[in-house]
Motif scaffolding. Structure first.
Motif, PDB file in Angstrom:
ATOM      1  N   PHE A 114       0.838  -1.201   0.000  1.00 16.34           N
ATOM      2  CA  PHE A 114       0.000   0.000   0.000  1.00 16.34           C
ATOM      3  C   PHE A 114       0.876   1.255   0.000  1.00 16.34           C
ATOM      4  CE2 PHE A 114      -2.041   3.403   2.442  1.00 16.34           C
ATOM      5  CZ  PHE A 114      -3.179   3.617   1.664  1.00 16.34           C
ATOM      6  N   LEU A 115       1.916   1.253   0.836  1.00 11.54           N
ATOM      7  CA  LEU A 115       2.824   2.393   0.897  1.00 11.54           C
ATOM      8  C   LEU A 115       3.620   2.537  -0.394  1.00 11.54           C
ATOM      9  CD1 LEU A 115       4.160   2.075   4.564  1.00 11.54           C
ATOM     10  CD2 LEU A 115       2.529   3.746   3.669  1.00 11.54           C
ATOM     11  N   TYR A 116       4.025   1.401  -1.001  1.00 10.42           N
ATOM     12  CA  TYR A 116       4.723   1.481  -2.286  1.00 10.42           C
ATOM     13  C   TYR A 116       3.832   2.169  -3.320  1.00 10.42           C
ATOM     14  CZ  TYR A 116       7.929  -2.026  -0.347  1.00 10.42           C
ATOM     15  OH  TYR A 116       8.823  -2.703   0.432  1.00 10.42           O
ATOM     16  N   GLY A 117       2.565   1.774  -3.342  1.00 11.32           N
ATOM     17  CA  GLY A 117       1.638   2.385  -4.277  1.00 11.32           C
ATOM     18  C   GLY A 117       1.444   3.862  -4.015  1.00 11.32           C
ATOM     19  N   ALA A 118       1.410   4.253  -2.737  1.00  7.29           N
ATOM     20  CA  ALA A 118       1.218   5.662  -2.391  1.00  7.29           C
ATOM     21  C   ALA A 118       2.458   6.490  -2.690  1.00  7.29           C
ATOM     22  CB  ALA A 118       0.850   5.784  -0.906  1.00  7.29           C
ATOM     23  N   ARG A 119       3.631   5.865  -2.687  1.00  6.70           N
ATOM     24  CA  ARG A 119       4.876   6.611  -2.898  1.00  6.70           C
ATOM     25  C   ARG A 119       5.186   6.817  -4.367  1.00  6.70           C
ATOM     26  NH1 ARG A 119       8.619   3.192   1.313  1.00  6.70           N
ATOM     27  NH2 ARG A 119       7.788   4.044   3.244  1.00  6.70           N
ATOM     28  N   LEU A 120       4.913   5.817  -5.207  1.00  8.46           N
ATOM     29  CA  LEU A 120       5.315   5.878  -6.600  1.00  8.46           C
ATOM     30  C   LEU A 120       4.363   6.764  -7.386  1.00  8.46           C
ATOM     31  CD1 LEU A 120       6.272   2.160  -7.272  1.00  8.46           C
ATOM     32  CD2 LEU A 120       7.771   4.075  -6.734  1.00  8.46           C
TER      33      LEU A 120
ATOM     34  N   LEU B 221      -4.632   0.235  -4.404  1.00  8.72           N
ATOM     35  CA  LEU B 221      -5.320   1.140  -3.479  1.00  8.72           C
ATOM     36  C   LEU B 221      -4.430   2.318  -3.115  1.00  8.72           C
ATOM     37  CD1 LEU B 221      -7.867   1.652  -1.826  1.00  8.72           C
ATOM     38  CD2 LEU B 221      -6.871   0.283   0.023  1.00  8.72           C
ATOM     39  N   GLY B 222      -3.133   2.041  -2.887  1.00  9.43           N
ATOM     40  CA  GLY B 222      -2.201   3.120  -2.595  1.00  9.43           C
ATOM     41  C   GLY B 222      -2.088   4.098  -3.741  1.00  9.43           C
ATOM     42  N   GLN B 223      -2.047   3.566  -4.985  1.00  6.29           N
ATOM     43  CA  GLN B 223      -1.994   4.440  -6.157  1.00  6.29           C
ATOM     44  C   GLN B 223      -3.264   5.283  -6.273  1.00  6.29           C
ATOM     45  OE1 GLN B 223       0.257   4.510  -9.517  1.00  6.29           O
ATOM     46  NE2 GLN B 223       1.336   4.773  -7.577  1.00  6.29           N
TER      47      GLN B 223
ATOM     48  N   GLY C 210       4.853  11.829   1.960  1.00  8.27           N
ATOM     49  CA  GLY C 210       6.069  12.589   1.733  1.00  8.27           C
ATOM     50  C   GLY C 210       6.567  13.313   2.968  1.00  8.27           C
ATOM     51  N   ARG C 211       5.632  13.798   3.818  1.00  5.71           N
ATOM     52  CA  ARG C 211       6.027  14.546   5.030  1.00  5.71           C
ATOM     53  C   ARG C 211       6.500  13.634   6.143  1.00  5.71           C
ATOM     54  NH1 ARG C 211       1.260  17.244   3.717  1.00  5.71           N
ATOM     55  NH2 ARG C 211       0.147  16.117   5.369  1.00  5.71           N
TER      56      ARG C 211
END
Length: 334
Positions: free
Chosen positions: A50-56, A180-182, A193-194
């Protein structure tokens, strides 16, 4: 001499990973503890992806399409050259490298590139950082799908097969959280990011948990009794040769294809990396029921080798980078 020794100093995270291996060897999880950890790992793996998707950033990947030749070069190294070398390793006789470790080497060869270290080393070497961000991100996005497929095709004899249950585990534990992260990235991307430091600790802590549990299963199954000192020495030698060959091939190919210096650096670093952060949880999902301990051991060794060697190369290339002359001021207009 002191500077040279600092370069060879092991990464603290690798030390933590090896500590988990030692802890699992001395105090492996059993019974109820093992069952609880298995459930925690399901949650941890879902959270990681999930975090990978939110980061990329999807926008970053799309914006980098104009560097298609560079992307193809990196993807060819990641998903063609590496797998071919991994298959070659499996041809070694078991007297040189055991079948389990050879399978682990092939598994690491099927993984996507890293994101953080590819970008960091490219920046230090004064390469094309924007292209590194795009191509490493693209490698990871494709790897979520390509790696399980390649594992199913090339490692089906290790107990991993593309049954309905395996496909469901991949979809539920990897693809759904990633998608879902994306999807939520427009709303949570700023938060991610913060809070990079906190999320990074969560990221690494989850992987440490996965490593401990995977090696606990290996210890309970008695795999360490079958692993001799020669096996470890042979594995280190294979990983060294693997890294040297990939660095040499990517360097030669990038020159022959007439890429500029900055793009060559990106191709070499992004094309020679394998992601520990993606590989460890993937191994737990893909090799469930067969024991992932020995499968991820080659990846852990290769990860440390690539950090040491690429850190030395990045500093050397960064120091020898041509100095860009300052831009002359524009003439005044009347």
């Amino acid at each position: 001499m002191s500077a040279f020794l600092r370069r060879l100093r092991p990464d603290p995270y690798i030390v933590a990973l090896l500590t988990m291996v030692a802890l699992a060897s001395a105090l492996p999880a059993r019974g109820v503890v093992e069952d609880v950890l298995d459930q925690l790992i399901v949650v941890a793996i879902g959270l990681l992806f999930f975090l990978y998707g939110a980061r990329l950033s999807t926008e970053t990947v799309i914006a980098g399409i104009r560097h298609w030749r560079l992307h193809l070069a990196v993807l060819a190294s990641t998903f063609v050259l590496f797998p071919l070398l991994g298959l070659a390793v499996r041809l070694l006789p078991e007297s040189v490298l055991s079948a389990e470790l050879a399978a682990g080497v092939l598994f690491l060869c099927l993984l996507p590139s890293t994101v953080q270290s590819s970008i960091a080393f490219t920046s230090i070497a004064k390469g094309n950082v924007a292209a590194a961000i795009c191509t490493a991100s693209l490698s990871n996005v494709l790897g979520v799908v390509l790696t399980p497929v390649l594992v199913a095709v090339l490692l089906s004899d290790t107990g991993m097969s593309f049954s309905g249950g395996t496909v469901l585990r991949i979809v539920v534990q990897l693809l759904v959280p990633f998608a879902l992260g994306q999807a939520l990235r427009p709303w949570i991307g700023g938060f991610v990011g913060r809070h990079k430091t906190v999320l990074g600790l969560l990221d690494r802590g989850s992987i440490l948990l996965v490593v401990y549990t995977a090696f606990s299963g290996a210890v309970v199954a008695g795999v360490w009794s079958e692993l001799a000192g020669w096996d470890l020495a042979a594995l280190v030698a294979v990983c060294v040769v693997l890294l040297v060959v990939v660095l040499a091939v990517t360097t030669f190919a990038a020159r022959k294809l007439r890429f500029p210096r900055e793009d060559r650096i990106t191709i070499i670093f992004a094309g020679s990396k394998k992601s520990l952060a993606t590989g460890v949880p993937m191994a737990t999902v893909l090799f469930a029921g067969t024991g992932a301990g020995l499968v991820i051991l080659p990846l852990m060794l290769f990860h440390q080798l690539q950090l040491i060697v690429c850190a030395v190369l990045a500093r050397r290339w960064g120091a020898s980078a041509p100095v860009t002359p300052p831009t002359a001021p524009a003439p005044a207009t009347v």
